[in-house]
Design a protein around this motif. Structure first.
Motif, PDB file in Angstrom:
ATOM      1  N   VAL A  35      17.919   7.836 -20.454  1.00 43.00           N
ATOM      2  CA  VAL A  35      18.636   8.698 -19.515  1.00 43.00           C
ATOM      3  C   VAL A  35      20.017   8.081 -19.284  1.00 43.00           C
ATOM      4  N   ILE A  36      21.062   8.905 -19.426  1.00 44.77           N
ATOM      5  CA  ILE A  36      22.449   8.452 -19.295  1.00 44.77           C
ATOM      6  C   ILE A  36      23.139   9.263 -18.197  1.00 44.77           C
ATOM      7  N   THR A  37      23.988   8.607 -17.394  1.00 43.95           N
ATOM      8  CA  THR A  37      24.787   9.287 -16.378  1.00 43.95           C
ATOM      9  C   THR A  37      26.001   9.911 -17.058  1.00 43.95           C
ATOM     10  N   THR A  38      26.218  11.223 -16.856  1.00 46.53           N
ATOM     11  CA  THR A  38      27.329  11.891 -17.533  1.00 46.53           C
ATOM     12  C   THR A  38      28.693  11.532 -16.937  1.00 46.53           C
ATOM     13  N   ALA A  39      28.723  11.068 -15.703  1.00 52.32           N
ATOM     14  CA  ALA A  39      30.012  10.738 -15.077  1.00 52.32           C
ATOM     15  C   ALA A  39      30.700   9.571 -15.777  1.00 52.32           C
ATOM     16  N   ASP A  40      29.922   8.551 -16.183  1.00 50.99           N
ATOM     17  CA  ASP A  40      30.551   7.375 -16.787  1.00 50.99           C
ATOM     18  C   ASP A  40      29.836   6.867 -18.046  1.00 50.99           C
ATOM     19  N   GLY A  41      28.791   7.556 -18.490  1.00 51.07           N
ATOM     20  CA  GLY A  41      28.101   7.147 -19.720  1.00 51.07           C
ATOM     21  C   GLY A  41      27.227   5.924 -19.561  1.00 51.07           C
ATOM     22  N   SER A  42      26.838   5.601 -18.340  1.00 48.63           N
ATOM     23  CA  SER A  42      26.043   4.386 -18.126  1.00 48.63           C
ATOM     24  C   SER A  42      24.540   4.661 -18.239  1.00 48.63           C
ATOM     25  N   TYR A  43      23.816   3.634 -18.649  1.00 50.72           N
ATOM     26  CA  TYR A  43      22.356   3.681 -18.809  1.00 50.72           C
ATOM     27  C   TYR A  43      21.689   3.759 -17.442  1.00 50.72           C
ATOM     28  N   VAL A  44      20.663   4.613 -17.308  1.00 51.42           N
ATOM     29  CA  VAL A  44      19.906   4.714 -16.064  1.00 51.42           C
ATOM     30  C   VAL A  44      18.514   4.135 -16.270  1.00 51.42           C
ATOM     31  N   GLU A  45      17.774   4.695 -17.250  1.00 50.22           N
ATOM     32  CA  GLU A  45      16.404   4.257 -17.497  1.00 50.22           C
ATOM     33  C   GLU A  45      15.923   4.818 -18.813  1.00 50.22           C
ATOM     34  N   ARG A  46      14.747   4.357 -19.267  1.00 51.99           N
ATOM     35  CA  ARG A  46      14.108   4.952 -20.433  1.00 51.99           C
ATOM     36  C   ARG A  46      13.665   6.352 -20.060  1.00 51.99           C
ATOM     37  N   ALA A  47      13.739   7.272 -21.014  1.00 54.23           N
ATOM     38  CA  ALA A  47      13.295   8.645 -20.754  1.00 54.23           C
ATOM     39  C   ALA A  47      11.772   8.668 -20.680  1.00 54.23           C
ATOM     40  N   LYS A  48      11.258   9.398 -19.703  1.00 54.29           N
ATOM     41  CA  LYS A  48       9.806   9.546 -19.570  1.00 54.29           C
ATOM     42  C   LYS A  48       9.429  10.778 -20.386  1.00 54.29           C
ATOM     43  N   GLU A  49       8.724  10.579 -21.477  1.00 58.12           N
ATOM     44  CA  GLU A  49       8.442  11.705 -22.362  1.00 58.12           C
ATOM     45  C   GLU A  49       6.999  12.124 -22.288  1.00 58.12           C
TER      46      GLU A  49
END
Length: 188
Positions: free
Chosen positions: A174-188
């Motif tokens: 998961v990436i923040t669109t405002a600055d391209g920073s990493y948030v967490e692994r995607a829960k699939e």
């Protein structure tokens, strides 16, 4: 509609001397002494000229009347970006300068909010977070489990970001669109 300067946010449309501007950034400053101010960076919609304005936080600013509609992203071609209205299925072409930095995060079917002023798209907001795949990063090193350490990685949209050392190529994150920073692994 008049609002005080401190209420301006990115993507708002303001009317200054009969010209429309889209707010790129709005930052409030509260110095220990003196008057609190709001620094607003804007782009004139008619010709794309960027300008910066400083207001007292209580100054009145005219917000232009715009209609926000939900659109889903279809595709991009030489004419711009194409979206479909979620309510009536009409297609809308949005120029590249309105889409701006968001272009790299657009994914087919993504629902965005587009502000329309007198039939013309003037600004766009996309979801705050997107899921992308890591296409290139250094392999995890044995024993590199220290939390807080990051390494560079390239995402499936070509954007480079920093991810925790345990993330490997092929992981969806998961990436923040405002600055391209990493948030967490995607829960699939």
């Amino acid at each position: 509609m008049k609002v005080i300067a401190s209420q301006l946010r990115k993507g708002n449309i303001v009317d200054i001397d009969g010209k429309l501007y889209v707010v790129l950034t709005a930052e409030n400053f509260h110095p220990g002494k003196g008057t609190p101010t709001t620094q607003v960076d804007m782009r004139r919609i008619s010709d794309g000229v960027k300008t910066s304005q400083r207001y007292k936080t209580t100054d009145q600013v005219e917000r232009a009347h715009v209609e926000d509609h939900e659109y889903s992203y279809l595709y991009q071609d030489g004419d711009g970006f194409h979206f479909m209205n979620q309510e009536n299925y009409e297609q809308l072409q949005v120029p590249e300068d309105v889409v701006g930095d968001y272009a790299k995060y657009l994914q087919e079917g993504m629902v965005v909010s587009i502000a329309i002023h007198e039939g013309t798209p003037v600004s766009m907001e996309i979801p705050q977070k997107v899921i992308l795949e890591i296409v290139e990063t250094e392999p995890a090193m044995k024993g590199q489990t220290a939390s807080g350490s990051f390494k560079p990685a390239t995402l499936s949209n070509g954007v480079r970001t920093m991810v925790p050392t345990h993330i490997v190529t092929g992981t969806r994150v998961v990436i923040t669109t405002a600055d391209g920073s990493y948030v967490e692994r995607a829960k699939e």
